[in-house]
Design a protein around this motif. Structure first.
Motif, PDB file in Angstrom:
ATOM      1  N   SER A 108     -12.913   1.608  30.520  1.00  0.00           N
ATOM      2  CA  SER A 108     -13.184   1.253  31.917  1.00  0.00           C
ATOM      3  C   SER A 108     -13.345  -0.265  32.034  1.00  0.00           C
ATOM      4  O   SER A 108     -13.750  -0.931  31.081  1.00  0.00           O
ATOM      5  N   THR A 109     -13.022  -0.791  33.205  1.00  0.00           N
ATOM      6  CA  THR A 109     -13.197  -2.234  33.415  1.00  0.00           C
ATOM      7  C   THR A 109     -13.841  -2.491  34.775  1.00  0.00           C
ATOM      8  O   THR A 109     -13.694  -1.694  35.713  1.00  0.00           O
ATOM      9  N   GLU A 138     -14.523  -5.262  41.433  1.00  0.00           N
ATOM     10  CA  GLU A 138     -13.426  -4.286  41.431  1.00  0.00           C
ATOM     11  C   GLU A 138     -13.618  -3.396  40.206  1.00  0.00           C
ATOM     12  O   GLU A 138     -13.680  -3.905  39.074  1.00  0.00           O
ATOM     13  N   CYS A 139     -13.715  -2.103  40.421  1.00  0.00           N
ATOM     14  CA  CYS A 139     -14.026  -1.179  39.329  1.00  0.00           C
ATOM     15  C   CYS A 139     -12.824  -0.290  39.026  1.00  0.00           C
ATOM     16  O   CYS A 139     -12.170   0.208  39.948  1.00  0.00           O
ATOM     17  N   ASP A 140     -12.587  -0.089  37.770  1.00  0.00           N
ATOM     18  CA  ASP A 140     -11.545   0.839  37.341  1.00  0.00           C
ATOM     19  C   ASP A 140     -12.165   1.696  36.244  1.00  0.00           C
ATOM     20  O   ASP A 140     -12.260   1.271  35.090  1.00  0.00           O
ATOM     21  N   ARG A 142     -12.530   4.992  33.868  1.00  0.00           N
ATOM     22  CA  ARG A 142     -11.688   6.050  33.262  1.00  0.00           C
ATOM     23  C   ARG A 142     -12.294   7.411  33.531  1.00  0.00           C
ATOM     24  O   ARG A 142     -13.508   7.596  33.448  1.00  0.00           O
ATOM     25  N   THR A 163     -12.345   6.650  38.737  1.00  0.00           N
ATOM     26  CA  THR A 163     -11.690   6.170  39.942  1.00  0.00           C
ATOM     27  C   THR A 163     -11.483   4.657  39.884  1.00  0.00           C
ATOM     28  O   THR A 163     -12.014   3.986  39.011  1.00  0.00           O
ATOM     29  N   SER A 164     -10.747   4.160  40.867  1.00  0.00           N
ATOM     30  CA  SER A 164     -10.626   2.714  41.056  1.00  0.00           C
ATOM     31  C   SER A 164     -11.088   2.394  42.455  1.00  0.00           C
ATOM     32  O   SER A 164     -10.650   3.031  43.418  1.00  0.00           O
ATOM     33  N   ASP A 166     -13.287  -0.898  45.010  1.00  0.00           N
ATOM     34  CA  ASP A 166     -13.913  -2.212  45.104  1.00  0.00           C
ATOM     35  C   ASP A 166     -15.214  -2.067  45.904  1.00  0.00           C
ATOM     36  O   ASP A 166     -15.249  -1.342  46.903  1.00  0.00           O
ATOM     37  N   ARG A 181      -9.351   2.836  45.932  1.00  0.00           N
ATOM     38  CA  ARG A 181      -7.921   2.721  45.599  1.00  0.00           C
ATOM     39  C   ARG A 181      -7.410   4.107  45.210  1.00  0.00           C
ATOM     40  O   ARG A 181      -6.455   4.588  45.759  1.00  0.00           O
ATOM     41  N   HIS A 182      -8.068   4.769  44.271  1.00  0.00           N
ATOM     42  CA  HIS A 182      -7.779   6.186  44.043  1.00  0.00           C
ATOM     43  C   HIS A 182      -8.996   6.843  43.419  1.00  0.00           C
ATOM     44  O   HIS A 182      -9.935   6.170  42.996  1.00  0.00           O
TER      45      HIS A 182
END
Lengths: 431, 197
Positions: A108-109, A138-140, A142, A163-164, A166, A181-182
């Motif tokens: 995850s980032t 901004e989160c992504d 896993r 999810t992704s 912000d 975003r999703h």
């Protein structure tokens, strides 16, 4: 009764002003309703804990004894392009105009935009918690089995599975924006007390000036492609909006009839019905303390139109909502509408009482007196009769009409010897 | 209006609603007793500081404890008793805060506003009340300010009839002693006596 104590009490009764401010009252009322409801929901859970806790403890002990408990390491993270080892609790602040990437060991980032301040406040084997003090991240995340991530911003928390998205937190305005975003997240906090679920490409804005001024925050959810800022906004009653479905760009019909925000949001073909089809009337919203939502919906629809065509229940609910958010002139218009459009009804009588209260708040005892008399004439045995009689008595006293006030007190005590004003009435009738 | 209209016809219906966990009943409780609870708290504490938080505490306690009410007809005394107990606890906390120098109370609003005589009278009475312990002070409020009969006041304060009498006698002695040493207070209370209710 001790004369000295009676005199001292008389000073307090006569001179201590008990102000009942509508906004403060509405705030207390909304908080009490919300907290009482939350306590009721927790009760069965507490019972379940009591029932199952011994079994759980036994299972844990057995697991330890049998050596089956293996502690998994918490996720680790590195910060920046140099991939410096991140410390839980340490500040993450991008330097200058550059953004700051934070990479977690599960893949995850999170990327902190310039001028953002944040901290990773805890990590577990299943995820981490980020405290966003200000700015945008901004989160992504896993999507792994059992993943548990959260972002906190001011009084809001965002629970993430995978999810992704912000998150922007404006400290000055106490305003939260979540742009998906999703995937899916659930946001909780003031104005979204029961939690609201966001899905692909939806954007939630909550808080801002409404929250700062102490009124209920009005959340808005937009369904628009990322980057589009002028999409029409659908104001969603949050307690009803437990799940907001995947909506393609959805224009909102703002002039449709009816009192429900959710039902007047026709979406494009294929989109599901907002809030699981739950129909929420303005009266229900007012009972839930969602006053600002009701007022903003009425304003969006046009006050003149609402007052001219809405049902008696809706006009009444709008009157309450307007009073509780401090829109006195709108409340007064609604009350007069109730009296002119629905004469002879219990609501019209109640409107007279509330007009009396409004006049009292404005410092006009004589006007208040007239409205209380109107109420008592129209609904002598009505539910507000004790209040109307009590307030009538106090209004007469404030006007300096001691004799009439005393008579009113005697009438009050005859009718409501244990009523809420009986203490004052007794003082007023004691020779 | 919807909420006002929903106000239960009497306390029995309101109580039934609370026991059934009805949100409308909780809202009606706040609407019906908001002014009275605010009055009890404000007059007992002599301050409007944190009064909304204390109202919230009072109403939540009522919601939690209403199932323990033995006499269903005594709902109003029950409401007042909860408010008075919340006020008494707050008085104790404030005494501690004052002791360590943390208590800063805003000025209590008086009516008529800006009337120096009203301000002086209220300040002097609260000066006497501040010399009393919390139990004595709430006994005075329940009996004389809220106007409950002795037995009701005793129940509200959670003590026996003999104890409430003892506390009221203590309050009276306190006022007498302060009046003797304070001609201004004595004059104010005499004037209040001449004015009548």
């Amino acid at each position: 009764m001790s004369e000295l104590l009676r005199r001292a009490a008389g000073v307090l009764l006569r001179h201590v002003e008990v102000r009942e401010e509508d906004r403060a009252h509405a705030d207390v009322r909304a908080r009490v309703v919300r907290l009482a409801r939350a306590e009721r929901r927790r009760r069965p859970m507490r019972m379940a804990v009591l029932v199952f806790a011994p079994a759980a403890v036994l299972a844990a002990v057995l697991a330890v004894v049998l050596g089956r408990v293996r502690e998994e390491p918490a996720v680790a993270f590195v910060v920046g392009e140099t991939r410096a080892v991140g410390l839980v609790g340490g500040y993450l602040v991008p330097s200058g105009a550059a953004s700051l990437p934070v990479s977690f060991s599960d893949g995850s980032t999170m990327v902190l935009m310039p001028s953002t301040r944040a901290r990773v406040t805890s990590t577990t084997a299943r995820g981490a918690q980020l405290l966003l003090e200000s700015g945008r991240v901004e989160c992504d995340i896993r999507h792994l089995p059992g993943a548990a991530w959260a972002v906190s911003a001011g009084p809001y928390s965002i629970d993430v599975i995978g999810t992704s998205f912000d998150v922007t937190w404006d400290t000055q305005r106490a305003r939260l924006e979540v742009q998906m975003r999703h995937g899916a997240v659930r946001v909780r906090g003031p104005g979204v007390d029961d939690g609201v679920e966001l899905r692909d490409r939806q954007r939630l804005t909550v808080g801002g000036d409404a929250t700062a001024s102490g009124t209920t925050a009005v959340p808005t959810i937009e369904s628009a492609p990322v980057g589009v800022t002028s999409a029409p906004a659908a104001t969603v009653g949050v307690s009803a909006a437990r799940s907001v479905p995947d909506v393609a760009t959805s224009p909102v019909a703002s002039g449709s009839e009816g009192s429900m925000a959710v039902e007047e949001s026709p979406t494009t073909a294929g989109s599901a019905e907002v809030s699981n089809g739950e129909v929420v009337s303005w009266s229900q919203r007012v009972a839930r303390g969602e006053y600002a939502v009701v007022v903003s919906e009425a304003e969006a629809r046009g006050i003149d139109g609402v007052l001219g065509a809405a049902s008696m229940a809706d006009v009444g609910a709008l009157a309450d909502a307007a009073r509780f958010v401090g829109k006195g002139s709108l409340a007064t218009r609604c009350l007069h509408t109730l009296r002119s459009r629905f004469p002879g009804t219990a609501r019209a009588a109640s409107a007279a009482f509330v007009l009396g209260r409004t006049a009292e708040d404005a410092g006009s005892s004589s006007t208040a007196l007239g409205w209380y008399d109107t109420y008592l004439a129209e609904a002598p045995g009505g539910p507000l009769a004790p209040e109307a009689l009590g307030r009538r008595m106090l209004a007469l006293r404030r006007m300096g009409n001691t004799g009439a006030a005393r008579q009113a007190a005697e009438v009050y005590l005859r009718r409501f010897p244990n009523g809420p004003y009986s203490g004052v009435a007794r003082e007023m009738t004691t020779p | 209006m919807a909420v006002l209209h929903r106000v239960a016809a009497d306390d029995q219906i309101l109580l039934d609603g609370l026991l059934a966990g009805d949100d409308h009943a909780v809202a009606s409780l706040c609407d019906r007793y908001g002014w009275q609870v605010r009055g009890v708290l404000t007059r007992t504490l002599g301050s409007t500081l944190d009064v909304e938080d204390l109202m919230q505490e009072t109403f939540l306690t009522i919601v939690r404890k209403c199932s323990t009410l033995r006499d269903r007809k005594a709902f109003r005394p029950f409401v007042v008793s909860v408010a008075i107990r919340v006020a008494r606890n707050e008085l104790r906390k404030r005494a501690l805060r004052r002791f360590i120098g943390l208590d800063v109370a805003p000025e209590l609003p008086v009516t008529p506003p800006h009337d120096p005589a009203a301000r002086q009278a209220v300040d002097r009475v609260y000066e006497v009340l501040s010399r009393m312990d919390a139990d004595t002070r709430v006994a005075f409020v329940a009996r004389h300010v809220e106007g409950f009969e002795l037995t009701e006041a005793a129940e509200i304060c959670g003590c026996s009839l003999a104890t409430i009498k003892r506390r009221l006698a203590k309050a009276e002695k306190c006022f007498e002693a302060m009046s003797r040493g304070d001609p201004v207070l004595s004059k104010l209370l005499n004037a209040e006596g001449r004015r009548g209710p």
